[in-house]
Design a protein around this motif. Sequence first.
Motif, mmCIF file in Angstrom:
data_model
loop_
_atom_site.group_PDB
_atom_site.id
_atom_site.type_symbol
_atom_site.label_atom_id
_atom_site.label_comp_id
_atom_site.label_asym_id
_atom_site.label_seq_id
_atom_site.Cartn_x
_atom_site.Cartn_y
_atom_site.Cartn_z
ATOM 1 N N GLY A 46 36.397 47.287 16.625
ATOM 2 C CA GLY A 46 37.215 46.171 17.082
ATOM 3 C C GLY A 46 38.172 45.639 16.034
ATOM 4 N N ALA A 47 38.118 46.172 14.814
ATOM 5 C CA ALA A 47 39.000 45.751 13.713
ATOM 6 C C ALA A 47 39.032 44.235 13.543
ATOM 7 N N PRO A 48 37.877 43.610 13.272
ATOM 8 C CA PRO A 48 37.875 42.164 13.017
ATOM 9 C C PRO A 48 38.578 41.846 11.709
ATOM 10 N N VAL A 49 38.821 40.538 11.490
ATOM 11 C CA VAL A 49 39.621 40.090 10.349
ATOM 12 C C VAL A 49 38.890 38.961 9.621
ATOM 13 N N ALA A 50 38.991 38.950 8.295
ATOM 14 C CA ALA A 50 38.485 37.831 7.496
ATOM 15 C C ALA A 50 39.465 36.664 7.615
ATOM 16 N N VAL A 51 38.964 35.505 8.051
ATOM 17 C CA VAL A 51 39.873 34.399 8.386
ATOM 18 C C VAL A 51 39.417 33.074 7.763
ATOM 19 N N PRO A 52 40.310 32.403 7.026
ATOM 20 C CA PRO A 52 40.027 31.039 6.566
ATOM 21 C C PRO A 52 39.894 30.084 7.755
ATOM 22 N N ILE A 53 38.908 29.201 7.682
ATOM 23 C CA ILE A 53 38.755 28.172 8.701
ATOM 24 C C ILE A 53 38.483 26.834 8.006
ATOM 25 N N THR A 54 38.507 25.771 8.775
ATOM 26 C CA THR A 54 38.179 24.454 8.234
ATOM 27 C C THR A 54 36.683 24.198 8.402
ATOM 28 N N TRP A 55 36.195 23.214 7.656
ATOM 29 C CA TRP A 55 34.781 22.854 7.830
ATOM 30 C C TRP A 55 34.533 22.295 9.231
#
Length: 264
Positions: free
Chosen positions: A213-222
């Motif tokens: 599925g080619a997931p991605v590393a993603v910044p998120i908020t708390w």
Amino acid sequence: MADYYAQVAPILLPFAGSRPISLVRCPQGRAKKCFFQKHDAGSFGDAVRHVAIREKDGHDEPYLYIDTADGLLTCVQMGTIEFHGWGARIEDVEKADRLVFDLDPDVGLDFEAVRTAAFHFRDILKSIGLATFPMLTGTKGVHVIAPLVPQAEWPEVKDFAHRLAQAVTQSDPKNFAAALPKAQRKGRIFVDYLRNQRGATAVMPYAARAREGAPVAVPITWKEMETIDKPSHWSILDGIELVKRAGSKALAGWGRADQVLPDL
């Protein structure tokens, strides 16, 4: 894959650019053999740059780095799927500009355990004066990242990360493990503090993963961490959305804080 990286280059390069990187290359696709590459014998061309880094035996090796979209896409055209970066930039590779705690759940643990662990680390680091930012890894876990002014050198940074990981695991051995043998991690969250040493790398924000599925590393908020469903929430099909998200007020300052390593 190339379309995705072309879309996200403006938001990926501020994190991955001008940083020694290791590539996960899968020239025949992720189902075939993939391999890490951190040096270049010249096959990448001029868009992919080199920085000389002293090895333990005293000689210099040319490590890869990129600082333009052309360099990024050259790597992708050479079969790169993942981009992993040092915790320091090329201007001074001996001084860390971030701490990374990789919270990796044992098989069978659900994401709720990871979520709880991430908030636990946030609160501990906050109590000693460090602001942190969460990132979904795109695989199983979460990175809790504390940016640093590049001042402390690697031995001090590694020692700090090790002692903090040990303190957490000793205070809650039922839920956390910092030991390397997998048998000692059973049913626990593995606190991988070894990202915080010279030459170690961690997956870069917005890098794809060589997984189904080619997931991605993603910044998120708390705030998002409270409700996000899984570490592989986004994939390479979401490039336009990720660029739009990155420009939001909530994420505008993600990964930036003027802070130094405190005493522990």
